[in-house]
Design a protein around this motif. Structure first.
Motif, PDB file in Angstrom:
ATOM      1  N   PHE A 222      32.888 -81.482 -43.571  1.00 51.15           N
ATOM      2  CA  PHE A 222      32.193 -80.202 -43.332  1.00 51.15           C
ATOM      3  C   PHE A 222      33.085 -79.254 -42.516  1.00 51.15           C
ATOM      4  O   PHE A 222      33.172 -78.066 -42.800  1.00 51.15           O
ATOM      5  CB  PHE A 222      30.883 -80.414 -42.565  1.00 51.15           C
ATOM      6  CG  PHE A 222      29.766 -81.025 -43.375  1.00 51.15           C
ATOM      7  CD1 PHE A 222      29.540 -80.638 -44.692  1.00 51.15           C
ATOM      8  CD2 PHE A 222      28.923 -81.985 -42.811  1.00 51.15           C
ATOM      9  CE1 PHE A 222      28.503 -81.195 -45.425  1.00 51.15           C
ATOM     10  CE2 PHE A 222      27.881 -82.545 -43.544  1.00 51.15           C
ATOM     11  CZ  PHE A 222      27.673 -82.150 -44.854  1.00 51.15           C
ATOM     12  N   VAL A 223      33.733 -79.828 -41.495  1.00 52.48           N
ATOM     13  CA  VAL A 223      34.598 -79.003 -40.643  1.00 52.48           C
ATOM     14  C   VAL A 223      35.790 -78.497 -41.472  1.00 52.48           C
ATOM     15  O   VAL A 223      36.160 -77.320 -41.415  1.00 52.48           O
ATOM     16  CB  VAL A 223      35.086 -79.803 -39.405  1.00 52.48           C
ATOM     17  CG1 VAL A 223      36.052 -78.978 -38.561  1.00 52.48           C
ATOM     18  CG2 VAL A 223      33.893 -80.261 -38.558  1.00 52.48           C
ATOM     19  N   SER A 300      27.514 -88.414 -31.965  1.00 53.15           N
ATOM     20  CA  SER A 300      28.344 -87.558 -31.105  1.00 53.15           C
ATOM     21  C   SER A 300      28.813 -86.302 -31.840  1.00 53.15           C
ATOM     22  O   SER A 300      29.072 -85.281 -31.220  1.00 53.15           O
ATOM     23  CB  SER A 300      29.535 -88.344 -30.550  1.00 53.15           C
ATOM     24  OG  SER A 300      30.218 -88.950 -31.608  1.00 53.15           O
ATOM     25  N   PHE A 301      28.843 -86.361 -33.191  1.00 51.23           N
ATOM     26  CA  PHE A 301      29.289 -85.160 -33.917  1.00 51.23           C
ATOM     27  C   PHE A 301      28.328 -83.986 -33.710  1.00 51.23           C
ATOM     28  O   PHE A 301      28.711 -82.831 -33.828  1.00 51.23           O
ATOM     29  CB  PHE A 301      29.503 -85.452 -35.411  1.00 51.23           C
ATOM     30  CG  PHE A 301      28.285 -85.897 -36.173  1.00 51.23           C
ATOM     31  CD1 PHE A 301      27.461 -84.973 -36.776  1.00 51.23           C
ATOM     32  CD2 PHE A 301      27.981 -87.252 -36.301  1.00 51.23           C
ATOM     33  CE1 PHE A 301      26.346 -85.381 -37.495  1.00 51.23           C
ATOM     34  CE2 PHE A 301      26.872 -87.671 -37.015  1.00 51.23           C
ATOM     35  CZ  PHE A 301      26.041 -86.729 -37.610  1.00 51.23           C
ATOM     36  N   LEU A 302      27.088 -84.310 -33.344  1.00 50.62           N
ATOM     37  CA  LEU A 302      26.120 -83.232 -33.110  1.00 50.62           C
ATOM     38  C   LEU A 302      26.335 -82.554 -31.752  1.00 50.62           C
ATOM     39  O   LEU A 302      25.722 -81.541 -31.443  1.00 50.62           O
ATOM     40  CB  LEU A 302      24.693 -83.769 -33.196  1.00 50.62           C
ATOM     41  CG  LEU A 302      24.222 -84.192 -34.586  1.00 50.62           C
ATOM     42  CD1 LEU A 302      22.838 -84.807 -34.528  1.00 50.62           C
ATOM     43  CD2 LEU A 302      24.222 -82.998 -35.547  1.00 50.62           C
ATOM     44  N   GLU A 303      27.191 -83.160 -30.934  1.00 48.18           N
ATOM     45  CA  GLU A 303      27.459 -82.600 -29.594  1.00 48.18           C
ATOM     46  C   GLU A 303      28.786 -81.845 -29.564  1.00 48.18           C
ATOM     47  O   GLU A 303      29.146 -81.278 -28.551  1.00 48.18           O
ATOM     48  CB  GLU A 303      27.564 -83.736 -28.536  1.00 48.18           C
ATOM     49  CG  GLU A 303      26.462 -84.782 -28.576  1.00 48.18           C
ATOM     50  CD  GLU A 303      25.109 -84.174 -28.277  1.00 48.18           C
ATOM     51  OE1 GLU A 303      25.062 -83.246 -27.449  1.00 48.18           O
ATOM     52  OE2 GLU A 303      24.111 -84.600 -28.915  1.00 48.18           O
ATOM     53  N   GLU A 306      32.678 -77.274 -30.496  1.00 48.31           N
ATOM     54  CA  GLU A 306      33.751 -76.566 -31.223  1.00 48.31           C
ATOM     55  C   GLU A 306      33.566 -76.713 -32.731  1.00 48.31           C
ATOM     56  O   GLU A 306      33.632 -75.742 -33.484  1.00 48.31           O
ATOM     57  CB  GLU A 306      35.086 -77.182 -30.799  1.00 48.31           C
ATOM     58  CG  GLU A 306      36.259 -76.259 -31.005  1.00 48.31           C
ATOM     59  CD  GLU A 306      37.551 -76.949 -30.582  1.00 48.31           C
ATOM     60  OE1 GLU A 306      38.504 -76.920 -31.362  1.00 48.31           O
ATOM     61  OE2 GLU A 306      37.552 -77.572 -29.473  1.00 48.31           O
ATOM     62  N   ASP A 307      33.287 -77.933 -33.155  1.00 46.42           N
ATOM     63  CA  ASP A 307      33.063 -78.184 -34.589  1.00 46.42           C
ATOM     64  C   ASP A 307      31.846 -77.411 -35.090  1.00 46.42           C
ATOM     65  O   ASP A 307      31.871 -76.821 -36.170  1.00 46.42           O
ATOM     66  CB  ASP A 307      32.797 -79.677 -34.846  1.00 46.42           C
ATOM     67  CG  ASP A 307      34.068 -80.499 -34.836  1.00 46.42           C
ATOM     68  OD1 ASP A 307      35.133 -79.920 -34.577  1.00 46.42           O
ATOM     69  OD2 ASP A 307      33.984 -81.717 -35.097  1.00 46.42           O
ATOM     70  N   LEU A 308      30.797 -77.423 -34.298  1.00 45.20           N
ATOM     71  CA  LEU A 308      29.560 -76.769 -34.739  1.00 45.20           C
ATOM     72  C   LEU A 308      29.779 -75.267 -34.898  1.00 45.20           C
ATOM     73  O   LEU A 308      29.255 -74.636 -35.822  1.00 45.20           O
ATOM     74  CB  LEU A 308      28.410 -77.054 -33.768  1.00 45.20           C
ATOM     75  CG  LEU A 308      28.013 -78.535 -33.641  1.00 45.20           C
ATOM     76  CD1 LEU A 308      26.803 -78.681 -32.713  1.00 45.20           C
ATOM     77  CD2 LEU A 308      27.690 -79.181 -34.997  1.00 45.20           C
ATOM     78  N   GLU A 313      30.667 -70.611 -38.535  1.00 42.82           N
ATOM     79  CA  GLU A 313      31.480 -69.471 -38.975  1.00 42.82           C
ATOM     80  C   GLU A 313      31.912 -69.618 -40.450  1.00 42.82           C
ATOM     81  O   GLU A 313      32.033 -68.626 -41.156  1.00 42.82           O
ATOM     82  CB  GLU A 313      32.719 -69.370 -38.076  1.00 42.82           C
ATOM     83  CG  GLU A 313      33.440 -68.046 -38.240  1.00 42.82           C
ATOM     84  CD  GLU A 313      34.763 -67.999 -37.485  1.00 42.82           C
ATOM     85  OE1 GLU A 313      34.933 -68.776 -36.511  1.00 42.82           O
ATOM     86  OE2 GLU A 313      35.622 -67.190 -37.895  1.00 42.82           O
ATOM     87  N   GLY A 314      32.127 -70.852 -40.860  1.00 38.59           N
ATOM     88  CA  GLY A 314      32.684 -71.070 -42.204  1.00 38.59           C
ATOM     89  C   GLY A 314      31.628 -71.336 -43.259  1.00 38.59           C
ATOM     90  O   GLY A 314      31.799 -72.228 -44.106  1.00 38.59           O
ATOM     91  N   LYS A 315      30.562 -70.571 -43.222  1.00 40.30           N
ATOM     92  CA  LYS A 315      29.503 -70.742 -44.235  1.00 40.30           C
ATOM     93  C   LYS A 315      30.045 -70.352 -45.616  1.00 40.30           C
ATOM     94  O   LYS A 315      30.850 -69.422 -45.719  1.00 40.30           O
ATOM     95  CB  LYS A 315      28.295 -69.859 -43.901  1.00 40.30           C
ATOM     96  CG  LYS A 315      27.463 -70.419 -42.782  1.00 40.30           C
ATOM     97  CD  LYS A 315      26.199 -69.619 -42.584  1.00 40.30           C
ATOM     98  CE  LYS A 315      26.483 -68.424 -41.723  1.00 40.30           C
ATOM     99  NZ  LYS A 315      25.357 -67.770 -41.099  1.00 40.30           N
TER     100      LYS A 315
END
Ligand code: BGP
Length: 487
Positions: A222-223, A300-303, A306-308, A313-315
């Motif tokens: 996703f990132v 932890s990916f939900l925390e 920066e990734d979120l 931004e990259g929709k």
């Protein structure tokens, strides 16, 4: 008139299923090159080392690499407005982590896009259609390693810069939601050391990935996708960059509220989860519930702020999907059906193909409506739809594939109603496999989708010659009449 004048009519293929030339002009191995052929009852086997003298379907495939001019001319003859194809990542970066791209690989796609443009055909390019360089799987365990995010973005950026004036429509990962189930091997490129060392060669769907590793890898995709969208728009603000979801529409088998709730959860897990992240730019409310039910404990990916932010931004600019069949779900006893990665139970109202895929044109209209309400103002495109069948070549060389015409006609009518009556913003339709090609699921040539027959068989015989099936002339008429003349 239902279909807009600029509707993107065409067909879709993937590099690993059509190109062949698997080590030519500097190409490296990719994950698909490590898969042997199977059939409806024998799963494909993953082979961690290439065995000499053994048939691997992707190695020669249908030789599109050398025959693309002839094939694109045939697509043009049918009146294609759009041709969906993928770039074989390992042609551009043979090991995935190379410092410089491979010029011969870049040149090949220049030639292919030029050939499309010559006929006014708009390329729609998938950056990763189950084609992760094999070295990335061996050395980094695919997308489970965060360094692979940058490798993908570098590869995507190389392609965007090189083809910015030749390609407007892009997709990041093919059927990204398939990473949620099965082995995830093709989708996220994860192979463990243990599996690599295992010379007994397991069926690909038995390669087991720890759920925490699997979802961490999916998050990394996703990132990577969002970063690619951001970079792509800097290179050419006119780019339309989409996601690609295997839409496995699922109905509750009965009106039992338990079935209805299970149906909602199934739809959320299989289809909406990945679409929501890509289109809305955030993880949906049901993320923890559904992933924990599927064995995830590490969230932890939900925390990772920066990734979120990057995901936000990259929709994507458009939502594209494959649609072949529907399935049912139930809390009661019922007979299992077959599926394209995702399984379900049989629907008593539907017929199935010889591979067990349940044919449901009205389900496409239903799906288009669901998507249009879920993602308002987002252009939709059906980028795969078709019928894999056994074709019979008559003595005079003709092929009367009426079953394929019927299947496509019914699905096109459903799209027409979705646009005309329901007002769905559908911008294009590319059938799967406008030319016969290697099956992704089984590795067969026997399961054919094309308007164009390819003389190539599962025992490796055949001279690759191309010929027009009845459906070829039918689809030509369909495009010429903007979807009006379907008889
Ligand atoms: C999709 C894949 C395609 C394609 C198609 C048909 O899941 O994106 O690559 O092959 O399914 O599946 P199969 O080839 O197994 O019939």
């Amino acid at each position: 008139m239902a279909f807009p004048k600029n509707f993107l009519w065409g067909g879709a293929v993937a590099a690993n299923q059509c190109e062949g030339a698997y080590l030519e002009d500097g190409k490296g191995l990719n994950d698909a090159d490590m898969l042997k052929g199977g059939n409806v009852s024998t799963p494909r086997k993953f082979s961690p080392e290439i065995e000499q003298g053994v048939y691997y379907p992707s190695h020669e495939a249908i030789d599109f690499y050398h025959r693309y001019k002839e094939d694109i001319a045939l697509f043009a003859e049918m009146g294609f407005k759009c041709f969906r194809l993928s770039i074989n990542w390992a042609r551009i970066y043979p090991n995935g982590d190379d410092a410089e791209p491979n010029e011969a690989g870049l040149k090949f796609y220049d030639n292919v896009f030029d050939e499309c443009r010559k006929y006014g055909i708009e390329p729609l390019v998938t950056l990763c259609h189950y084609e992760i360089p094999w070295n990335i799987s061996v050395k980094y365990h695919g997308f489970s390693d965060r360094r692979v995010i940058d490798m993908f973005v570098k590869y995507a950026t190389t392609c965007f810069r090189r083809y910015k004036d030749k390609v407007k429509y892009w997709l990041t990962f093919n059927e990204i939601n398939c990473a949620l189930v099965g082995s995830g091997y093709n989708g996220i490129g994860v192979v463990t050391d243990e599996e690599y060392a295992d010379k007994s060669q397991r069926p690909v769907d038995e390669l087991k990935v720890d759920p925490n590793v699997r979802y961490a890898a999916l998050h990394n995709e996703f990132v990577a996708s969002a970063k690619a969208v951001i970079e792509g728009h800097k290179i050419n603000p006119d780019f339309m960059i989409g996601c690609m979801i295997a839409h496995m529409t699922n109905y509750p088998l009965t009106p039992d509220p338990k079935d209805v709730l299970q149906g909602l959860n199934t739809m959320n897990f299989m289809n909406n989860f990945c679409g929501d992240v890509h289109v809305r730019g955030e993880y949906p409310h049901y993320t923890k519930k559904l992933l924990s039910e599927n064995g995830v404990t590490d969230f932890s990916f939900l925390e990772n702020e920066e990734d979120l932010a990057i995901i936000k931004e990259g929709k994507v600019d458009m939502y594209t999907f494959s649609y072949y069949m529907t399935n049912c779900t139930t809390t009661h006893e019922a007979e299992l059906g077959a599926g394209n990665v995702f399984m379900g139970v049989k629907n008593p109202y539907l017929q199935a193909s010889p591979w067990g895929w349940q044919i449901d044109p009205l389900g496409l209209r239903y799906t288009l409506n669901l998507l249009a309400s879920r993602y308002p103002h987002t252009p939709l495109m059906v980028v795969e739809n078709g019928l894999g069948m056994i074709d019979k070549v008559e003595e005079d060389g003709s092929i009367h594939d009426t079953y394929r015409i019927e299947y496509l006609r019914d699905h096109i009518k459903a799209m027409k109603d979705a646009i005309e009556i329901d007002g769905v913003p559908l911008i294009g339709y590319t059938t799967w496999g406008p030319i016969d090609l290697v099956s992704c699921g089984t590795g067969e040539m026997y399961k054919r989708y094309g308007f164009i027959y390819v003389n190539r068989h599962d025992d490796g015989t055949g001279d690759y010659s191309r010929s027009r099936k009845d459906s070829f002339f039918w689809y030509k008429k369909c495009i010429e009449s903007d979807g009006e003349d379907l008889d």
